[in-house]
Design an enzyme around this catalytic site. Structure first.
Site, PDB file in Angstrom:
ATOM      1  N   ASN A   9       0.871  -1.172   0.000  1.00 55.81           N
ATOM      2  CA  ASN A   9       0.000   0.000   0.000  1.00 55.81           C
ATOM      3  C   ASN A   9       0.907   1.221   0.000  1.00 55.81           C
ATOM      4  O   ASN A   9       1.466   1.591   1.032  1.00 55.81           O
ATOM      5  CB  ASN A   9      -0.903  -0.015   1.240  1.00 55.81           C
ATOM      6  N   LYS A  11       0.180   4.289  -0.373  1.00 48.18           N
ATOM      7  CA  LYS A  11      -0.414   5.510   0.160  1.00 48.18           C
ATOM      8  C   LYS A  11      -0.208   6.664  -0.839  1.00 48.18           C
ATOM      9  O   LYS A  11      -0.299   6.438  -2.040  1.00 48.18           O
ATOM     10  CB  LYS A  11       0.142   5.799   1.552  1.00 48.18           C
ATOM     11  N   HIS A  95      -9.334   1.645   5.238  1.00 51.37           N
ATOM     12  CA  HIS A  95      -8.058   1.879   5.913  1.00 51.37           C
ATOM     13  C   HIS A  95      -8.250   2.915   7.017  1.00 51.37           C
ATOM     14  O   HIS A  95      -9.054   3.842   6.887  1.00 51.37           O
ATOM     15  CB  HIS A  95      -7.015   2.363   4.908  1.00 51.37           C
ATOM     16  N   GLU A  97      -6.614   5.380   7.889  1.00 49.97           N
ATOM     17  CA  GLU A  97      -6.396   6.769   7.466  1.00 49.97           C
ATOM     18  C   GLU A  97      -7.638   7.325   6.784  1.00 49.97           C
ATOM     19  O   GLU A  97      -7.957   8.506   6.948  1.00 49.97           O
ATOM     20  CB  GLU A  97      -5.171   6.831   6.543  1.00 49.97           C
ATOM     21  N   GLU A 167      -5.333  -4.245  10.704  1.00 56.41           N
ATOM     22  CA  GLU A 167      -4.260  -3.275  10.897  1.00 56.41           C
ATOM     23  C   GLU A 167      -4.472  -2.517  12.202  1.00 56.41           C
ATOM     24  O   GLU A 167      -5.300  -1.611  12.262  1.00 56.41           O
ATOM     25  CB  GLU A 167      -4.230  -2.277   9.744  1.00 56.41           C
ATOM     26  N   GLY A 173       2.819   2.859  10.577  1.00 53.35           N
ATOM     27  CA  GLY A 173       3.737   3.976  10.367  1.00 53.35           C
ATOM     28  C   GLY A 173       4.405   4.480  11.626  1.00 53.35           C
ATOM     29  O   GLY A 173       5.029   5.535  11.625  1.00 53.35           O
ATOM     30  N   SER A 213       3.598  -2.042  10.134  1.00 55.81           N
ATOM     31  CA  SER A 213       5.056  -2.148  10.214  1.00 55.81           C
ATOM     32  C   SER A 213       5.553  -3.557   9.899  1.00 55.81           C
ATOM     33  O   SER A 213       6.475  -4.070  10.536  1.00 55.81           O
ATOM     34  CB  SER A 213       5.558  -1.683  11.582  1.00 55.81           C
ATOM     35  N   GLY A 234       3.075  -1.141   4.133  1.00 50.71           N
ATOM     36  CA  GLY A 234       3.276   0.246   3.741  1.00 50.71           C
ATOM     37  C   GLY A 234       4.689   0.508   3.269  1.00 50.71           C
ATOM     38  O   GLY A 234       5.083   0.145   2.155  1.00 50.71           O
TER      39      GLY A 234
END
Length: 251
Positions: A9, A11, A95, A97, A167, A173, A213, A234
């Site tokens: 991903n 992003k 997600h 975010e 997740e 992150g 991570s 990520g």
């Protein structure tokens, strides 16, 4: 046996030139599709370059989001119908975010899942808890509820074919990683929730990823867990050598 699926991903990173360079650097060394499924999720502006570069390879392509209508007065949104026409395989939805920064609700995400299936693509449906929720002892309840709300109205066949990505928000992150045992614990809850909503046959078919991570140093341990079938990755998915290490976790 469920086929492992490792999905990057990106992003809001990479441009079309970088995208083409990335695929050219990995395409000769991807695992065979019948062994491990390799997926890259890229920003919408990179999808044409990604699809073109991935032609004739075992790399599958994911969009990072879409809207739940095929067309209309929705400025700035991405049509699932168009994504399908372009040749996209997967769409990442839910997600943290998107839920946090853009205030997407469980209802929004459920509508997107229906739109993705209607347009012959497969959702990668994300769920996960915050650190506050985990420390309050409510992680299992929270994630189970997200799955329940997100799958409303989907058929058993649809759920069997989709991907659910657990997740933990506190591990995205941040450099923090849930231990393999912690990841397994919640992924098992996801599978148990699917079994309650449908049946054990559906639960045994749905693929569940862990994200947060994930990197070459820990992917093998994570993938060794009973209910973890893949990773949604990520930062470690944006370097060709690192991505190849991830998809070859079993070598």
């Amino acid at each position: 046996m469920r086929k492992p699926i490792i999905a990057g991903n990106w992003k809001m990173n990479m441009n079309p030139t970088q995208t083409t360079e990335f695929v050219n650097a990995i395409k000769a060394n991807l695992p065979k599709f019948d062994q491990t499924e390799s997926v890259i999720g890229a920003p919408a502006v990179d999808l044409p370059a990604l699809l073109e570069a991935a032609k004739g390879t075992d790399l599958k392509v994911a969009a990072e989001n879409c809207y739940f209508e095929d067309a209309g007065a929705f400025t700035g949104e991405t049509s699932p119908k168009t994504l399908n026409e372009m040749g996209v395989d997967y769409v990442i939805i839910g997600h943290s975010e998107r839920r946090d920064y853009f205030h997407e609700t469980d209802e929004d995400i459920n509508k997107k899942a229906h739109a993705i299936f209607k347009n012959n693509m497969t959702p990668i449906f994300c769920c996960g808890e915050s650190l506050e929720t985990r420390e309050a002892g409510k992680a299992e309840e929270w994630v189970s509820n997200q799955v329940t709300e997100g799958l409303k109205g989907l058929s058993a066949d649809q759920v069997s074919s989709m991907v659910i990505a657990y997740e933990p928000i506190w591990a995205i992150g941040t450099g923090k990683t849930a231990s393999a045992d912690q990841a397994q614990e919640i992924c098992a809850v996801v599978r148990q929730t699917v079994a309650k909503l449908y049946d054990q046959t559906v639960a045994d078919k749905v693929r569940i990823q862990y994200g947060g991570s994930v990197k070459p140093a820990n992917v093998k341990e994570i993938m060794g867990k009973e209910d973890i079938d893949g990773g949604l990755v990520g930062g470690a998915s944006m370097e060709p050598a690192s991505f190849l290490d991830l998809v070859h976790f079993n070598d």
